[in-house]
Design a protein around this motif. Structure first.
Motif, PDB file in Angstrom:
ATOM      1  N   LYS A  61      -0.043   9.365   1.039  1.00 60.50           N
ATOM      2  CA  LYS A  61      -1.176   8.504   1.362  1.00 60.50           C
ATOM      3  C   LYS A  61      -2.381   9.288   1.860  1.00 60.50           C
ATOM      4  O   LYS A  61      -2.277  10.037   2.827  1.00 60.50           O
ATOM      5  CB  LYS A  61      -0.769   7.513   2.471  1.00 60.50           C
ATOM      6  N   PRO A  62      -3.521   9.124   1.208  1.00 63.20           N
ATOM      7  CA  PRO A  62      -4.749   9.740   1.719  1.00 63.20           C
ATOM      8  C   PRO A  62      -5.345   8.845   2.800  1.00 63.20           C
ATOM      9  O   PRO A  62      -5.875   7.793   2.493  1.00 63.20           O
ATOM     10  CB  PRO A  62      -5.646   9.762   0.472  1.00 63.20           C
ATOM     11  N   HIS A 118      -8.455  -3.330  -2.279  1.00 61.25           N
ATOM     12  CA  HIS A 118      -9.368  -2.371  -1.659  1.00 61.25           C
ATOM     13  C   HIS A 118     -10.821  -2.812  -1.865  1.00 61.25           C
ATOM     14  O   HIS A 118     -11.700  -2.469  -1.083  1.00 61.25           O
ATOM     15  CB  HIS A 118      -9.129  -0.965  -2.218  1.00 61.25           C
ATOM     16  N   GLU A 134       0.547   7.482  -6.223  1.00 64.95           N
ATOM     17  CA  GLU A 134      -0.543   8.464  -6.159  1.00 64.95           C
ATOM     18  C   GLU A 134      -0.090   9.917  -6.031  1.00 64.95           C
ATOM     19  O   GLU A 134       0.833  10.228  -5.285  1.00 64.95           O
ATOM     20  CB  GLU A 134      -1.443   8.092  -4.953  1.00 64.95           C
ATOM     21  N   ALA A 192      -9.300   7.029  -4.967  1.00 69.10           N
ATOM     22  CA  ALA A 192     -10.762   7.053  -4.886  1.00 69.10           C
ATOM     23  C   ALA A 192     -11.268   8.353  -4.257  1.00 69.10           C
ATOM     24  O   ALA A 192     -12.242   8.944  -4.722  1.00 69.10           O
ATOM     25  CB  ALA A 192     -11.217   5.860  -4.058  1.00 69.10           C
ATOM     26  N   ARG A 193     -10.578   8.797  -3.204  1.00 68.37           N
ATOM     27  CA  ARG A 193     -11.051  10.001  -2.508  1.00 68.37           C
ATOM     28  C   ARG A 193     -10.903  11.246  -3.357  1.00 68.37           C
ATOM     29  O   ARG A 193     -11.499  12.278  -3.064  1.00 68.37           O
ATOM     30  CB  ARG A 193     -10.294  10.170  -1.194  1.00 68.37           C
ATOM     31  N   ARG A 241       3.391  -1.040  -7.514  1.00 63.21           N
ATOM     32  CA  ARG A 241       2.496  -0.055  -6.911  1.00 63.21           C
ATOM     33  C   ARG A 241       2.949   0.242  -5.495  1.00 63.21           C
ATOM     34  O   ARG A 241       3.415  -0.652  -4.784  1.00 63.21           O
ATOM     35  CB  ARG A 241       1.031  -0.517  -6.907  1.00 63.21           C
ATOM     36  N   GLU A 277      -2.331  -5.366  -3.657  1.00 66.73           N
ATOM     37  CA  GLU A 277      -1.404  -5.057  -2.574  1.00 66.73           C
ATOM     38  C   GLU A 277      -0.704  -6.327  -2.085  1.00 66.73           C
ATOM     39  O   GLU A 277      -1.351  -7.327  -1.744  1.00 66.73           O
ATOM     40  CB  GLU A 277      -2.138  -4.339  -1.437  1.00 66.73           C
ATOM     41  N   CYS A 302       0.857  -1.185   0.000  1.00 62.96           N
ATOM     42  CA  CYS A 302       0.000   0.000   0.000  1.00 62.96           C
ATOM     43  C   CYS A 302       0.896   1.239   0.000  1.00 62.96           C
ATOM     44  O   CYS A 302       0.746   2.119  -0.843  1.00 62.96           O
ATOM     45  CB  CYS A 302      -0.895  -0.033   1.245  1.00 62.96           C
ATOM     46  N   ARG A 321     -12.460  -0.329  -7.749  1.00 59.60           N
ATOM     47  CA  ARG A 321     -11.862  -0.683  -6.458  1.00 59.60           C
ATOM     48  C   ARG A 321     -12.921  -0.862  -5.377  1.00 59.60           C
ATOM     49  O   ARG A 321     -12.604  -0.847  -4.184  1.00 59.60           O
ATOM     50  CB  ARG A 321     -10.807   0.348  -6.040  1.00 59.60           C
ATOM     51  N   ASP A 367      -2.977  -0.870   5.416  1.00 60.72           N
ATOM     52  CA  ASP A 367      -3.672  -1.915   4.656  1.00 60.72           C
ATOM     53  C   ASP A 367      -3.043  -3.313   4.740  1.00 60.72           C
ATOM     54  O   ASP A 367      -3.097  -4.086   3.770  1.00 60.72           O
ATOM     55  CB  ASP A 367      -3.819  -1.486   3.186  1.00 60.72           C
ATOM     56  N   LYS A 399      -9.033   5.969 -10.066  1.00 70.46           N
ATOM     57  CA  LYS A 399      -9.807   5.008  -9.272  1.00 70.46           C
ATOM     58  C   LYS A 399     -11.231   5.510  -9.046  1.00 70.46           C
ATOM     59  O   LYS A 399     -11.457   6.705  -8.885  1.00 70.46           O
ATOM     60  CB  LYS A 399      -9.090   4.748  -7.935  1.00 70.46           C
ATOM     61  N   GLN A 418      -1.343   7.803 -10.170  1.00 69.54           N
ATOM     62  CA  GLN A 418      -2.615   7.324  -9.615  1.00 69.54           C
ATOM     63  C   GLN A 418      -3.411   8.489  -9.033  1.00 69.54           C
ATOM     64  O   GLN A 418      -2.869   9.316  -8.314  1.00 69.54           O
ATOM     65  CB  GLN A 418      -2.312   6.284  -8.524  1.00 69.54           C
TER      66      GLN A 418
HETATM   67  C1  PEP Z   1      -4.330   2.704  -2.593  1.00 65.51           C
HETATM   68  O1  PEP Z   1      -4.268   2.300  -3.776  1.00 65.51           O
HETATM   69  O2  PEP Z   1      -3.544   2.369  -1.700  1.00 65.51           O
HETATM   70  C2  PEP Z   1      -5.473   3.575  -2.219  1.00 65.51           C
HETATM   71  C3  PEP Z   1      -5.347   4.528  -1.299  1.00 65.51           C
HETATM   72  O3  PEP Z   1      -6.591   3.256  -2.880  1.00 65.51           O
HETATM   73  P1  PEP Z   1      -8.037   3.953  -2.939  1.00 65.51           P
HETATM   74  O4  PEP Z   1      -7.801   5.360  -3.410  1.00 65.51           O
HETATM   75  O5  PEP Z   1      -8.768   3.105  -3.931  1.00 65.51           O
HETATM   76  O6  PEP Z   1      -8.638   3.894  -1.556  1.00 65.51           O
END
Ligand code: PEP
Ligand code: MN
Length: 346
Positions: free
Chosen positions: A132-133, A273, A165, A186-187, A127, A299, A103, A238, A310, A208, A183
């Motif tokens: 990180k969000p 995910h 990302e 999702a958020r 990946r 992952e 992750c 995802r 994760d 995503k 990347q």
């Molecule tokens: C990720 O790929 O680790 C991730 C944060 O994914 P997602 O944006 O789909 O939650």
């Protein structure tokens, strides 16, 4: 709106169509095809009178694209998009591309070990998030710029391409310096300033699906990127927020054939995910390949029990190796292959 030229239309006639579009305040996108050239009119074409275009010499037909997403639609471009990722690797063709890794980038040792392990098992893209969000501001936020440097090192060591990302428009340039694929998480699927920013970068984008986004919203977000001039968008299913806590998300397998019918863009599946539990990842990876996914985003961690993010959904390296063998068989069964590393003859 699409302006389809006659097969024998001259370069001057095509240019005149483009000039007319620009005079009207829109952007012209000429798309030479095998048989004939099509010129796309980009912009809000709700008020455009097609008869003006129909009257121009060399024009065969004017097509109004019915969907709200235009350039992303199969009406706009019937043939599948194949994106060159670098190092001879392509996505959207017959070979299914496997992107795997932790992750987050956690340390040099962790990322290099993970890269070697996933390459050994047959992945072609590494990946890992440097930015990180996270749902909580107190959770590990990623190593940031240092993480990008370590990803560049992992690429040097292993030859794997990198998907990582970008969280905001300000940071996207730095991510693009290292990433082979940027990347959008999702958020951030509806972070329109970020979508516009990556639309102006010359790197493929993995977009995503948002936590509660419809497939149409996903395609409209992709449209933002194409509208800025970047045609290289890979969509990613995802999972979406469901009502059942048995899985982390509701992994929407049916999104794969829905997207395939609606759009020419490649779509990959993220069963990590999508399910949130490592034991569910391989079955869903097999299912996604069977459903027609052009790639997998999975992952894998050298030591998932100690992962900083994760861990519960991260495969053990040996589980990933088995997943690769099994998905290879599924790919074969539907006339596809798993993409081999650049320079490999296997
Ligand atoms: C990720 O790929 O680790 C991730 C944060 O994914 P997602 O944006 O789909 O939650
Ligand atoms: Mn993750």
């Amino acid at each position: 709106m699409l302006i389809v030229m006659h097969a024998d239309a001259t370069a001057d006639q095509i240019q005149r169509v483009c000039d007319t579009i620009e005079e009207m305040g829109y952007t012209a996108r000429p798309m030479p095809g095998k048989q004939r050239t099509t010129v796309g009119l980009v912009g809000n074409d709700g008020r455009v009178d097609g008869s003006r275009m129909e009257a121009l010499p060399g024009v065969q037909e004017v097509i109004h694209v019915s969907k709200p997403y235009k350039q992303v639609s199969r009406e706009w471009k019937p043939e599948q998009t194949v994106i060159r990722l670098g190092g001879g690797l392509e996505i959207g063709g017959e070979a299914v591309v496997v992107m795997a890794g932790p992750c987050s980038v956690e340390s040099e040792r962790q990322i290099i070990t993970a890269a070697e392990q996933v390459r050994e098992a047959g992945a072609t893209v590494l990946r890992a998030g440097a930015f990180k969000p996270r749902s909580s501001p107190y959770s590990f936020q990623g190593l940031g710029i240092e993480g990008l440097r370590l990803l560049a090192r992992a690429r040097e060591e292993t030859g794997l391409l990198i998907v990582t990302e970008a969280m905001d428009p300000e940071g996207a340039d730095r991510v693009a310096e290292v990433a082979d694929i940027i990347q959008v998480g999702a958020r951030n699927m509806q972070n329109y300033s970020l979508l516009k920013k990556v639309g102006r970068l010359a790197k493929p984008v993995l977009l995503k699906r948002g936590l509660s986004a419809t497939i149409q919203e996903l395609l409209l977000s992709a449209e933002y990127i194409l509208a800025e001039g970047n045609p290289d968008v890979i969509l990613c299913e995802r999972g979406v927020r469901g009502f059942d806590s048995a899985t982390r998300n509701l992994f929407d397998l049916s999104a794969i054939p829905v997207v395939k019918a609606a759009s020419h863009l490649p779509i990959v599946a993220d069963p990590s995910h999508g399910t949130g539990h490592r034991d569910m990842v391989t079955p869903m990876a097999r299912a996604a390949v069977a459903a027609g996914a052009d790639g997998l985003l999975v992952e894998v961690h050298p030591n998932p029990d100690r992962a900083l993010s994760d861990g519960a959904q991260s495969l053990y390296p040996e589980q990933f190796a088995r997943m690769m063998q099994e998905t290879r068989l599924i790919a074969q069964a539907i006339g596809r292959t798993i993409a081999a590393p650049a320079g490999s003859h296997s």
